[in-house]
Every structure is written in C-alpha cells, then in structure tokens.
Design a protein around this motif. Structure first.
Motif, PDB file in Angstrom:
ATOM      1  N   LYS A  48       0.836  -1.214   0.000  1.00  0.00           N
ATOM      2  CA  LYS A  48       0.000   0.000   0.000  1.00  0.00           C
ATOM      3  C   LYS A  48       0.861   1.250   0.000  1.00  0.00           C
ATOM      4  N   LEU A  49       1.929   1.239   0.798  1.00  0.00           N
ATOM      5  CA  LEU A  49       2.829   2.392   0.839  1.00  0.00           C
ATOM      6  C   LEU A  49       3.535   2.557  -0.501  1.00  0.00           C
ATOM      7  N   LYS A  50       3.997   1.456  -1.064  1.00  0.00           N
ATOM      8  CA  LYS A  50       4.691   1.516  -2.355  1.00  0.00           C
ATOM      9  C   LYS A  50       3.791   2.115  -3.436  1.00  0.00           C
ATOM     10  N   ARG A  51       2.539   1.660  -3.496  1.00  0.00           N
ATOM     11  CA  ARG A  51       1.606   2.167  -4.515  1.00  0.00           C
ATOM     12  C   ARG A  51       1.312   3.654  -4.302  1.00  0.00           C
ATOM     13  N   LEU A  52       1.147   4.040  -3.048  1.00  0.00           N
ATOM     14  CA  LEU A  52       0.861   5.445  -2.753  1.00  0.00           C
ATOM     15  C   LEU A  52       2.018   6.339  -3.162  1.00  0.00           C
ATOM     16  N   VAL A  53       3.232   5.931  -2.829  1.00  0.00           N
ATOM     17  CA  VAL A  53       4.422   6.715  -3.177  1.00  0.00           C
ATOM     18  C   VAL A  53       4.554   6.829  -4.692  1.00  0.00           C
ATOM     19  N   ALA A  64       9.360  14.760  -4.904  1.00  0.00           N
ATOM     20  CA  ALA A  64       9.830  13.875  -3.838  1.00  0.00           C
ATOM     21  C   ALA A  64       8.659  13.534  -2.931  1.00  0.00           C
ATOM     22  N   VAL A  65       8.770  12.384  -2.265  1.00  0.00           N
ATOM     23  CA  VAL A  65       7.785  11.982  -1.262  1.00  0.00           C
ATOM     24  C   VAL A  65       8.518  11.648   0.023  1.00  0.00           C
ATOM     25  N   ILE A  66       8.066  12.255   1.112  1.00  0.00           N
ATOM     26  CA  ILE A  66       8.590  11.955   2.441  1.00  0.00           C
ATOM     27  C   ILE A  66       7.475  11.266   3.222  1.00  0.00           C
ATOM     28  N   ALA A  67       7.799  10.158   3.876  1.00  0.00           N
ATOM     29  CA  ALA A  67       6.842   9.511   4.781  1.00  0.00           C
ATOM     30  C   ALA A  67       7.302   9.782   6.207  1.00  0.00           C
ATOM     31  N   LEU A  68       6.417  10.335   7.019  1.00  0.00           N
ATOM     32  CA  LEU A  68       6.749  10.664   8.405  1.00  0.00           C
ATOM     33  C   LEU A  68       5.870   9.834   9.337  1.00  0.00           C
ATOM     34  N   THR A  69       6.444   8.787   9.915  1.00  0.00           N
ATOM     35  CA  THR A  69       5.686   7.921  10.809  1.00  0.00           C
ATOM     36  C   THR A  69       6.140   8.107  12.258  1.00  0.00           C
ATOM     37  N   ASP A  70       5.222   7.884  13.197  1.00  0.00           N
ATOM     38  CA  ASP A  70       5.611   7.746  14.594  1.00  0.00           C
ATOM     39  C   ASP A  70       6.281   6.389  14.766  1.00  0.00           C
ATOM     40  N   VAL A  71       7.239   6.311  15.680  1.00  0.00           N
ATOM     41  CA  VAL A  71       7.775   5.000  16.059  1.00  0.00           C
ATOM     42  C   VAL A  71       6.743   4.290  16.936  1.00  0.00           C
ATOM     43  N   TYR A  72       6.091   5.062  17.815  1.00  0.00           N
ATOM     44  CA  TYR A  72       5.037   4.501  18.661  1.00  0.00           C
ATOM     45  C   TYR A  72       3.720   4.570  17.905  1.00  0.00           C
ATOM     46  N   ASP A  83      14.656   1.218  12.697  1.00  0.00           N
ATOM     47  CA  ASP A  83      13.851   0.079  12.245  1.00  0.00           C
ATOM     48  C   ASP A  83      12.685   0.570  11.395  1.00  0.00           C
ATOM     49  N   ALA A  84      12.030   1.654  11.830  1.00  0.00           N
ATOM     50  CA  ALA A  84      10.895   2.206  11.079  1.00  0.00           C
ATOM     51  C   ALA A  84      11.335   2.673   9.696  1.00  0.00           C
ATOM     52  N   LYS A  85      12.436   3.385   9.638  1.00  0.00           N
ATOM     53  CA  LYS A  85      12.906   3.909   8.350  1.00  0.00           C
ATOM     54  C   LYS A  85      13.338   2.773   7.417  1.00  0.00           C
ATOM     55  N   GLU A  86      14.005   1.770   7.967  1.00  0.00           N
ATOM     56  CA  GLU A  86      14.470   0.643   7.156  1.00  0.00           C
ATOM     57  C   GLU A  86      13.286  -0.142   6.587  1.00  0.00           C
ATOM     58  N   LYS A  87      12.243  -0.331   7.409  1.00  0.00           N
ATOM     59  CA  LYS A  87      11.068  -1.068   6.924  1.00  0.00           C
ATOM     60  C   LYS A  87      10.372  -0.287   5.811  1.00  0.00           C
ATOM     61  N   MET A  88      10.237   1.021   5.969  1.00  0.00           N
ATOM     62  CA  MET A  88       9.594   1.812   4.916  1.00  0.00           C
ATOM     63  C   MET A  88      10.401   1.781   3.625  1.00  0.00           C
ATOM     64  N   ARG A  89      11.736   1.838   3.750  1.00  0.00           N
ATOM     65  CA  ARG A  89      12.590   1.736   2.555  1.00  0.00           C
ATOM     66  C   ARG A  89      12.376   0.401   1.843  1.00  0.00           C
ATOM     67  N   THR A  90      12.322  -0.667   2.627  1.00  0.00           N
ATOM     68  CA  THR A  90      12.137  -2.009   2.066  1.00  0.00           C
ATOM     69  C   THR A  90      10.792  -2.120   1.373  1.00  0.00           C
ATOM     70  N   TRP A  91       9.742  -1.601   2.006  1.00  0.00           N
ATOM     71  CA  TRP A  91       8.397  -1.685   1.426  1.00  0.00           C
ATOM     72  C   TRP A  91       8.304  -0.942   0.097  1.00  0.00           C
ATOM     73  N   VAL A  92       8.930   0.239   0.029  1.00  0.00           N
ATOM     74  CA  VAL A  92       8.826   1.055  -1.189  1.00  0.00           C
ATOM     75  C   VAL A  92       9.798   0.587  -2.263  1.00  0.00           C
ATOM     76  N   LYS A  94      13.781   0.471  -4.080  1.00  0.00           N
ATOM     77  CA  LYS A  94      14.844   1.430  -4.398  1.00  0.00           C
ATOM     78  C   LYS A  94      14.297   2.576  -5.248  1.00  0.00           C
ATOM     79  N   ASN A  95      13.684   3.514  -4.558  1.00  0.00           N
ATOM     80  CA  ASN A  95      13.137   4.685  -5.240  1.00  0.00           C
ATOM     81  C   ASN A  95      13.899   5.915  -4.745  1.00  0.00           C
ATOM     82  N   PRO A  96      14.708   6.540  -5.615  1.00  0.00           N
ATOM     83  CA  PRO A  96      15.561   7.650  -5.175  1.00  0.00           C
ATOM     84  C   PRO A  96      14.800   8.916  -4.789  1.00  0.00           C
ATOM     85  N   LYS A  97      13.499   8.945  -5.047  1.00  0.00           N
ATOM     86  CA  LYS A  97      12.717  10.137  -4.704  1.00  0.00           C
ATOM     87  C   LYS A  97      11.863   9.932  -3.451  1.00  0.00           C
TER      88      LYS A  97
END
Length: 202
Positions: A48-53, A64-72, A83-92, A94-97
């Motif tokens: 879902k995140l990948k499609r939205l981005v 560019a697209v920035i995703a800003l999530t709470d850790v909690y 961990d949050a940033k790494e998971k979002m990168r993996t889900w989306v 290799k998108n340089p934007k």
C-alpha cells in the motif's frame, strides 16, 4: 520543487504552518510547495505504501515523497526510528525520490522542549519527563505525558492534539525543538537539502 509529505493525521498537519514559517525564513525564493497528506492514523505499510508513493510521484507531479511515521503506533510495528525507516525503505523499494522519516516516539516528542508553555496551557507545574525528548519511549510515549499534565492540571480537560499542538508551537522558535530532537532535525534538513544544500542546519 513540490514535496508530498505523508503524515499520520491532523496533529502533524497542524504543524505545517510552523514548519513552513521556519523553512521560508531559511529558503526564501527556493521555498518548496509542501503538500501534507494525512493518513487517518497510520502510514500505510508494505504494498500500500509503495503504490501510494509511486502514484504521488508518477501521477501527481511531486518531485519527492517523504513519509513521516511515529515510532510509537500503539502496536509493535517498529523497535526504534532506524527500524521504522528501514522497513519503509524495504516496502517502497529502491526509489531515489522517496525519503522515510520518523517522529520518535511520537509527534508530541517535538513539543516536549516547550514544557514551560505546556505547563501554562495545562495550568500545572508537573515536571517534564527526564532525558532528551526523543528518548521518551513506548512505555510512556510523549503524548501520554502531555495528556497527563492536561488532565491533572487546572484546565481539567484532555489534551487536544490539533488546537493545543498549534497553541504550544505558536509563539515558540522551532529551532529549539530542532536542536533538541535529532529526528526532527533530520526531517527538516531533508526538506532543506532537496531545495538548497547550502542552508542545511549543522
């Protein structure tokens, strides 16, 4: 420059005015168009995140697209900010934007540096949580601390994430929170770097 910023809800959206004022003072003519997009509670995950981005980049003319999530998140989604940033990168993928960022542990951590203002609004002298704002964690996240002082203060009401968030920030310098909160600094610097590398906050 047009930047889409995925945020969890109205709290972060209320932050937009203060953020834009700060960025305008630094970027002036290079100020980007920021489009904050509330996600009704949580940033989407996985496909879902990948499609939205991809949609925001391919069909909405964003640079560019920035995703800003709470850790909690109220769930065991993320161990910490990395961990949050790494998971979002993996889900989306290799998108340089695409740029993942976090509020650690929630958005209200960025309000904790203004504890004196919070005390005045809540009409209570409860001490601020110890340590740096972004180390206030899952066991009792920053939003819980602010809720507590509002409920027990003479104002005798719950903390309103939007109106009180705006009131806390209104007459305060955002640089105070930026210096106290590394994740906020990284988020602000990301926007600045996309527009003018020379204006990055050291």
């Amino acid at each position: 420059m047009k930047i889409a910023i995925l945020v969890e809800g109205a709290t972060e959206d209320a932050f937009k005015k203060k953020l834009c004022e700060f960025l305008q003072s630094r970027l002036e003519q290079k100020m980007p168009k920021l489009h904050l997009i509330p996600q009704d509670g949580l940033i989407p995950k996985e496909e879902k995140l990948k499609r939205l981005v991809e949609n925001l980049l391919d069909n909405n003319g964003n640079d560019a697209v920035i995703a800003l999530t709470d850790v909690y998140t109220g769930k065991p989604d993320f161990k910490d900010a990395n961990d949050a940033k790494e998971k979002m990168r993996t889900w989306v993928g290799k998108n340089p934007k695409f740029y993942p960022h976090t509020a650690s542990h929630d958005f209200e951590a960025w309000l904790l540096p203004y504890w004196t203002t919070i005390q005045k609004l809540a009409k209570h002298n409860l001490s601020a949580p110890s340590g740096s704002p972004e180390t206030v964690n899952h066991q009792k996240p920053p939003s819980d601390w602010i809720n507590e002082i509002f409920r027990t203060g003479k104002c005798r009401r719950d903390y309103d994430t939007v109106s009180d968030g705006v009131a806390i920030l209104k007459n305060n310098d955002l640089m105070i929170a930026i210096k106290a909160c590394p994740e906020l600094k990284a988020f602000v610097n990301r926007i600045i770097s996309l527009c003018d590398e020379d204006k990055i906050i050291s």
